[in-house]
Design an enzyme around this catalytic site. Structure first.
Site, PDB file in Angstrom:
ATOM      1  CG  HIS A 142       8.670   3.300   3.132  1.00 42.05           C
ATOM      2  ND1 HIS A 142       9.890   3.532   2.549  1.00 42.05           N
ATOM      3  CD2 HIS A 142       8.864   3.350   4.473  1.00 42.05           C
ATOM      4  CE1 HIS A 142      10.798   3.707   3.501  1.00 42.05           C
ATOM      5  NE2 HIS A 142      10.198   3.601   4.676  1.00 42.05           N
ATOM      6  CB  SER A 197       3.106   2.653   4.809  1.00 41.41           C
ATOM      7  OG  SER A 197       3.427   2.391   6.152  1.00 41.41           O
ATOM      8  CG  ASN A 213       6.881   4.698  -2.575  1.00 42.55           C
ATOM      9  OD1 ASN A 213       7.313   3.816  -3.314  1.00 42.55           O
ATOM     10  ND2 ASN A 213       7.531   5.092  -1.488  1.00 42.55           N
ATOM     11  CG  ASP A 255      10.069   7.046   2.122  1.00 40.47           C
ATOM     12  OD1 ASP A 255       9.637   6.758   0.988  1.00 40.47           O
ATOM     13  OD2 ASP A 255      11.188   6.695   2.542  1.00 40.47           O
TER      14      ASP A 255
END
Ligand code: GAR
Length: 320
Positions: A110, A137, A108, A146
């Site tokens: 973020h 990140s 992912n 997260d």
């Protein structure tokens, strides 16, 4: 070398998706985009993906149980023989089941320097805190929001007079550089012989009464005493013109070896010299290696040469 097959999940504009997609056009890029999927059929990113000839899928989540929606997305992803999932502005909390199915294979991006500012409004929170930098990140996705291991970050300087929108626009520029690079590095760690050897070593030496012993310049693993132990695995790096990096283990017969090599050539190969005596190569420099499967092969090979006294102990231990 086969490219890793990546599915991207988006909810909106999909500009990170576009960055991943255009980076994948380079011949040397180790991944390809096989699907762009969204929980919003009107997501702008879907139109772009379609225009670029990428398969798309969408399913609105409204009125659906979270688990049911995740399952439908998962099925679409699997249909495309996906190795990795890249979340790029996918604004959905995922069920632990979905996350578990893609453990270690879902990334992912973020918009903050994690572990700072998980969740929403990351830029405003960085500004309110008087931080000198915002940033982005890329991390592995775990059940906690997260929170997974960070694979890469870029810090972005905050300029006097910045508001959330201006900072967000600059962080995005950084994201477009960061995500393709981190994804490429992550999917190609399987081509790194040192990393692979470390993994094999960890599994082989966890079996009882084993030790490492080099053989013809390659790492090998034996069971039994230092003096009279027997090899149960060899680590093989691109030997005799093969591009495979893998581990050689003992099969039950030449027939079994030939059948496996014929049926699953992407996994198995018949190594020069060793193949004649029933050793098969299990290729490790490919995306999506199932390490439990490698472990099973190592244990089976170990069993076939280990002294009875040692395998008996293992059988007793396994009964409990
Ligand atoms: C990106 O900035 C990404 O970091 C963020 O959403 C934006 C998506 O933009 N993701 C999150 O906030 C996830 N918690 P895009 O659709 O244009 O790529």
């Amino acid at each position: 070398m086969a490219k890793a097959r990546v599915a991207i999940l988006i909810s909106g504009g999909g500009t990170n998706m576009a960055a991943l997609l255009y980076a994948s056009k380079a011949d040397t890029c180790p991944y390809e985009i096989v699907l762009v999927a969204s929980n919003d059929p009107d997501a702008a990113g879907l139109k772009l993906a379609k225009a670029e000839g990428i398969a798309t899928f969408s399913k609105a989540h409204k009125g659906m149980e979270r688990a049911e929606h995740d399952m439908i997305m998962d099925m679409a992803i699997r249909t495309h023989r996906t190795d990795y999932v890249a979340l790029a502005g996918y604004m959905r909390i995922l069920t632990p089941e979905f996350v578990a199915r893609w453990e270690g294979r879902m990334l992912n991006i973020h918009p903050s320097l994690l572990p700072k500012y998980k969740g929403l409004d990351t830029h405003q929170r960085a500004l309110d805190a008087g931080d000198s930098h915002g940033g982005a990140s890329v991390h592995l996705v775990t059940a906690e929001l997260d929170d997974g291991p960070v694979l890469g970050q870029t810090a972005v300087a905050i300029i006097a007079g910045d508001i959330s929108e201006s900072l967000s626009a600059r962080v995005k520029l950084a994201e477009y550089q960061l995500y393709p690079r981190v994804l490429a590095d992550y999917v190609s760690r399987y081509n790194n012989a040192d990393w692979l050897l470390q993994k094999v070593e960890g599994l082989a030496l966890a079996l009882p009464e084993t030790h490492a012993r080099a053989s013809h310049g390659s790492a090998g693993f034996r069971v039994g005493s230092e003096k009279s132990g027997k090899f149960f695995a060899y680590f093989s790096v691109q030997h005799h013109g093969s591009d495979a990096i893998g581990v050689l283990v003992k099969t039950g017969s030449i027939d079994e070896l030939e059948t496996l090599c014929e049926q699953q050539p992407e996994i198995y190969w018949k190594p020069a010299f060793y193949g004649a005596s029933g050793w098969i190569g299990v290729r490790l420099n490919r995306p999506g290696v199932d390490w439990d499967h490698v472990h099973e092969w190592l244990e089976r090979s170990w069993r076939s040469v280990a002294p009875k006294s040692v395998t008996k102990l293992m059988d007793v231990a396994e009964e409990f």
